[in-house]
Structures are given as C-alpha cells and as structure tokens.
Scaffold this motif. Structure first.
Motif, short mmCIF file in Angstrom:
data_model
loop_
_atom_site.label_atom_id
_atom_site.label_comp_id
_atom_site.label_asym_id
_atom_site.label_seq_id
_atom_site.Cartn_x
_atom_site.Cartn_y
_atom_site.Cartn_z
N GLY A 77 13.57 16.59 1.29
CA GLY A 77 12.74 17.80 1.35
C GLY A 77 11.27 17.52 1.09
O GLY A 77 10.46 18.43 1.09
N GLY A 78 10.94 16.24 0.81
CA GLY A 78 9.53 15.86 0.61
C GLY A 78 8.96 16.29 -0.73
O GLY A 78 7.75 16.45 -0.86
N GLU A 79 9.80 16.44 -1.75
CA GLU A 79 9.31 16.86 -3.06
C GLU A 79 8.40 15.82 -3.67
O GLU A 79 8.59 14.62 -3.51
N GLU A 80 7.39 16.25 -4.39
CA GLU A 80 6.46 15.35 -5.03
C GLU A 80 7.14 14.69 -6.25
O GLU A 80 8.06 15.26 -6.83
N PRO A 81 6.65 13.51 -6.66
CA PRO A 81 7.27 12.84 -7.81
C PRO A 81 7.02 13.57 -9.12
O PRO A 81 6.15 14.40 -9.20
N GLY A 82 7.82 13.17 -10.11
CA GLY A 82 7.61 13.72 -11.44
C GLY A 82 8.80 14.47 -11.95
O GLY A 82 8.83 14.89 -13.09
N GLY A 83 9.87 14.65 -11.09
CA GLY A 83 11.05 15.37 -11.53
C GLY A 83 11.94 14.50 -12.39
O GLY A 83 11.66 13.34 -12.65
N GLU A 84 13.08 15.05 -12.81
CA GLU A 84 14.02 14.29 -13.65
C GLU A 84 14.66 13.18 -12.84
O GLU A 84 14.85 13.28 -11.63
N SER A 85 15.04 12.11 -13.56
CA SER A 85 15.70 10.98 -12.89
C SER A 85 17.20 11.15 -12.89
O SER A 85 17.90 10.32 -12.34
N GLU B 175 0.85 -1.21 0.00
CA GLU B 175 0.00 0.00 0.00
C GLU B 175 0.87 1.25 0.00
O GLU B 175 1.79 1.39 0.81
N GLY B 176 0.60 2.14 -0.91
CA GLY B 176 1.35 3.40 -0.99
C GLY B 176 2.58 3.34 -1.86
O GLY B 176 3.28 4.35 -2.02
N TYR B 177 2.88 2.19 -2.43
CA TYR B 177 4.05 2.09 -3.30
C TYR B 177 3.79 2.81 -4.61
O TYR B 177 2.73 2.66 -5.23
N ARG B 178 4.74 3.61 -5.02
CA ARG B 178 4.62 4.37 -6.27
C ARG B 178 5.67 3.86 -7.26
O ARG B 178 6.86 3.84 -6.95
N TYR B 179 5.20 3.44 -8.42
CA TYR B 179 6.05 2.86 -9.46
C TYR B 179 6.83 3.99 -10.14
O TYR B 179 6.24 4.86 -10.80
N PRO B 180 8.16 4.05 -9.95
CA PRO B 180 8.92 5.20 -10.45
C PRO B 180 8.71 5.49 -11.92
O PRO B 180 8.71 6.67 -12.33
N HIS B 181 8.53 4.45 -12.75
CA HIS B 181 8.40 4.70 -14.18
C HIS B 181 7.10 5.44 -14.53
O HIS B 181 6.99 6.01 -15.61
N ASP B 182 6.13 5.43 -13.62
CA ASP B 182 4.90 6.20 -13.84
C ASP B 182 5.05 7.66 -13.44
O ASP B 182 4.13 8.45 -13.61
N HIS B 183 6.21 8.00 -12.90
CA HIS B 183 6.42 9.36 -12.39
C HIS B 183 7.73 9.95 -12.90
O HIS B 183 8.46 10.64 -12.18
N GLY B 184 8.08 9.64 -14.12
CA GLY B 184 9.28 10.22 -14.71
C GLY B 184 10.56 9.51 -14.34
O GLY B 184 11.66 10.02 -14.59
N GLY B 185 10.47 8.33 -13.73
CA GLY B 185 11.66 7.55 -13.42
C GLY B 185 12.15 7.64 -12.00
O GLY B 185 13.07 6.92 -11.60
N TRP B 186 11.53 8.51 -11.18
CA TRP B 186 12.00 8.66 -9.79
C TRP B 186 10.90 9.21 -8.92
O TRP B 186 10.09 10.05 -9.36
N VAL B 187 10.82 8.70 -7.68
CA VAL B 187 9.88 9.25 -6.70
C VAL B 187 10.62 9.49 -5.39
O VAL B 187 11.57 8.77 -5.08
#
Length: 445
Positions: free
Chosen positions: A437-445, A386-398
């Motif tokens: 810093g708690g940044e949301e996913p979606g940034g560069e990998s 529960e709560g796992y985020r697949y990095p490839h769905d968010h630009g390669g990194w979470v």
C-alpha cells in the motif's frame, strides 16, 4: 547342473536339514502365500493352465522363493536348471542354453532358476535376455532386492514380478506342526508332544522366515529328545536365542522402516515414531543416521511452526555423539517425541524450493540499486546503495521492496496458522499489506 523335478526328494535324506526335508513338493503344501497362490490369482491360473511366463520372485529370506520355483517347474513337468548368481557366470548360462535347445527339439521345456539374480551383472543378464525372448528357456529369478533397481529394464520387462511376503506366524505354526508330526520327512519319529503355545512361540521367534522356523524347531526338538523332556515352552526358551530383525541397512527393509519413522513423526504419532526408531536401532542402523533424519525433519516438516524443534534435534545429535549407546538413546527418544508432538509446517521447505526454482529459471536478475554494496566513492557515484533505508532507524521496518524488479510481489514463503507460525503469518501479512500500500516507514515491526 540339471535337476529333474520328478526327483523331488533330492537333498532330502535323513542327514539333510529339516528345512530341506520339509520343502513343499506341491502347491497344496505351500503355506502363507495366499495373496499370490490363492484361487483366481494370476500365478495360480498360470500354473493350472500350464502357461507359466518368466518370473521374478521378490521377497525376504525364507519366504519360499526357491520352493515356489521348484513347485512351478514340477507342475509344468519342465527340466529345472538351478544357477547361483554368486557362483555362476556367462559360461554357465551358455551351457544351460545349449541343454535347453536340445530339450526344446523334443518338446521339453526348461526352467532356469537364478537364485540371488540381483547379483548378476549387466553382461550376465544380457546373456540370458535373447533366450528368454525367443522362448528357449523360461526364467525364474529369486531376489531379496527391489528388482526395479537390481535388474536391467530389458530383462525386467520380459518377466512378471511376483512379490512374496514374510510368512505370518499362523502359517509358520502350521508348518511346524506338520514337520513335528511327519514321520517320513519330519520329526515324527521323535514322538514329541508340543505343549500348547510352544509352536506359536517358535513361529514368532522365526520372524517370518520358514527356513529359520524349521531350523529352530529341529534344534529345540533334538534338545528335548536328548533331555527326555516334552517339547515345552521352558525347553524352547533354553534352546532359542532372541530373534534378529529382518533388515538390510542398504536395501528396501532399511528404507521402508526409515520411511515409516518419518511418516509417523509427520503424522504426530509419538508411539509409532518411537517404535520405528527402535526398529532402526535394534536392526543395527547407525544412530547418527537416525539423528540426521530428525534434524532434516525438524526443518522440513516443523519449521517455524515451532522454531525450537531444530535446536532439539541438533542437541539430540550432539548429545548422542557425546554419550554413544546405550545412553544416547535417551536424548534421541526425547527428540523423537518432541518432534512427533510439535505443530507441523513445511512452509519454509516449500519456500526455499520455490526460491531455488526461480533462481534457476529467471537467470541472473540484477540486484536493485538500493540493495547494492557501495564501499567506494565510484560505486556511490554510480548509485549503489542510493535510497536504501536502514530499518532500525525507522522503528525496525520500512515498506521497501527487496526482490529483483522481475520478481516483485512474488511469494515464496507462505506461513501456516500452525503453532508459532501463526504469529509469523499475522506479522508478515501486516508488513506485506503496508508495503504494497506504499505506507511510509516508522510503524511497528
């Protein structure tokens, strides 16, 4: 068998080998061991003061261990009891002790010389120990092996270790010149004149071994005498084969050369690395051992500073297995020079060691729920995954955490600024800063 050291000519008749005939009888005749016999040294002072302790003489073949033991015993006017660790046993030790006790009653000392003492087993060493402790006899052991590994700690603690080195070429040349001129014990009766440089050539061929040097001289001198020719470099070349390297694939020489090889790679010196690798190969080491060491080195000392290094080392090992020698030396040489000149980093090596230490000391820390496997409905209902985020769905990194809670924030891998690892360090620093810093996913990998 007891040897009276005043009989210094024992075994030195005309039929004896030149090395036996020319064996030094006094300290002044010993060459090439100034570090242990020079003025003011421990052993020199002990001999001069007649206060000789039990000794372990440690050095390569032909460095003068047996000779020094005899000279020491002669200077102390002691009875000399030689004992071969290969042929002798506890029975022979007891016989020597009984004779030593008899001499002690009349004030005469006994020196027991044990050649190849590293071959004595624990029982044989234990049989000597009490008699060394109570002064019944003085022990002088000779060994080519590291006494730290070869001798019982109890016996070793009662002895002073004296390290003898292989004789330098200059000392060997002096010894050869003395033997060539000596009419009583040497080859002086042959009346041979040595061409300039020939004794130095023979000394180099002996590779630090006095016994070998004198054997070579005897062979060459008789060859020249039979041919009616002077002792020239040409005659020497005809009679002398190429020297074999001092090396023991299971002993200190092996590990010393292997250590020099690795340290030269680590020090980014391709010339030294090639030389030490050649020494290992020429001395008969298994080339696969050398290849394995390069594979380990590539991962341990280069790591991600040049990720290609490990592939180069593995490729060289596989190439050798396919080619064998002598062609296999070529990819080995390529790998050696590549590894030596590559940027260095042991960050990955330190990282796995630190992670292993944490695993050993922290116990079985629970896997965070979002990282757990959830192949069944029950496990999903229990919150696994529960709560796992697949990095490839968010630009390669979470910016998620993947360590157990008790280790959150721990840094096992700290990349350096060397080679490609510099880019890894920059990218990883960005990831860590954004995650912490708690940044949301979606940034560069």
């Amino acid at each position: 068998m007891t040897v009276d050291l005043f009989d210094t000519q024992r075994g030195q008749g005309e039929g004896a080998p030149l090395a036996d005939r020319m064996r030094p009888r006094t300290l002044d005749e010993v060459v090439g061991q100034d570090a242990v016999l020079g003025g003011g040294t421990f052993l020199r002072l002990a001999i001069e003061r007649d206060a000789i302790p039990s000794l372990i003489l440690w050095g390569p073949p032909g460095s003068g261990k047996t000779t020094l033991a005899r000279v020491v015993a002669g200077s102390a006017q002691a009875s000399f009891e030689p004992l071969s660790a290969v042929l002798g046993g506890v029975k022979e030790v007891r016989e020597i002790v009984e004779r030593a006790r008899g001499r002690a009653m009349s004030g005469r000392r006994t020196i027991c010389f044990v050649d190849e003492i590293h071959r004595f087993n624990k029982g044989q060493q234990d049989a000597l120990l009490p008699h060394v402790e109570d002064g019944t006899l003085t022990l002088i052991g000779a060994t080519t092996e590291n006494p730290s590994f070869a001798l019982n700690s109890a016996l070793l603690s009662r002895c002073r270790v004296v390290r003898l080195e292989a004789l330098p070429d200059e000392a060997l040349a002096e010894l050869l010149g003395r033997a060539l001129a000596d009419e009583e014990r040497g080859l002086g009766r042959l009346q041979l004149e040595a061409e300039a440089g020939v004794l130095e050539d023979l000394a180099r061929a002996a590779d630090g071994d006095a016994r070998r040097a004198l054997g070579i001289l005897e062979q060459v001198a008789h060859h020249a005498a039979r041919a009616g020719r002077p002792l020239s470099r040409e005659v020497a070349a005809e009679a002398v084969t190429a020297p074999s390297l001092r090396h023991d694939r299971a002993g200190d020489a092996h590990y010393d050369v292997a250590s020099a090889f690795i340290k030269s790679l680590r020090g980014s010196d391709p010339d030294a690395a090639l030389y030490w690798m050649a020494r290992l190969l020429e001395a008969g080491d298994d080339p696969r051992f050398v290849c394995r060491r390069m594979v380990i080195f590539a991962a341990e000392d280069i790591g991600n500073a040049d990720p290609r290094a490990l592939s180069v080392a593995v490729d060289a090992m596989q190439a050798f297995q396919m080619l064998g020698m002598p062609e296999g030396r070529i990819p080995m040489g390529q790998a050696c020079t590549y590894l030596a000149t590559a940027p260095k980093s042991n960050a990955a090596y330190l990282g796995i060691n630190a992670a292993l230490e944490a695993a050993r000391t922290q116990g079985t820390l629970p896997v965070p729920n979002h990282l757990r496997n959830a192949p069944t409905r029950l496990m999903k209902e229990m919150g696994h995954g529960e709560g796992y985020r697949y990095p490839h769905d968010h630009g390669g990194w979470v910016p998620d955490h993947y360590l157990p809670d008790a280790l959150r924030g721990t840094r096992f891998y700290e990349p350096t600024s060397h080679g490609y690892e510099r880019h890894i360090a920059e990218r990883l620093a960005g990831h860590r800063a954004r995650r912490d810093g708690g940044e949301e996913p979606g940034g560069e990998s």
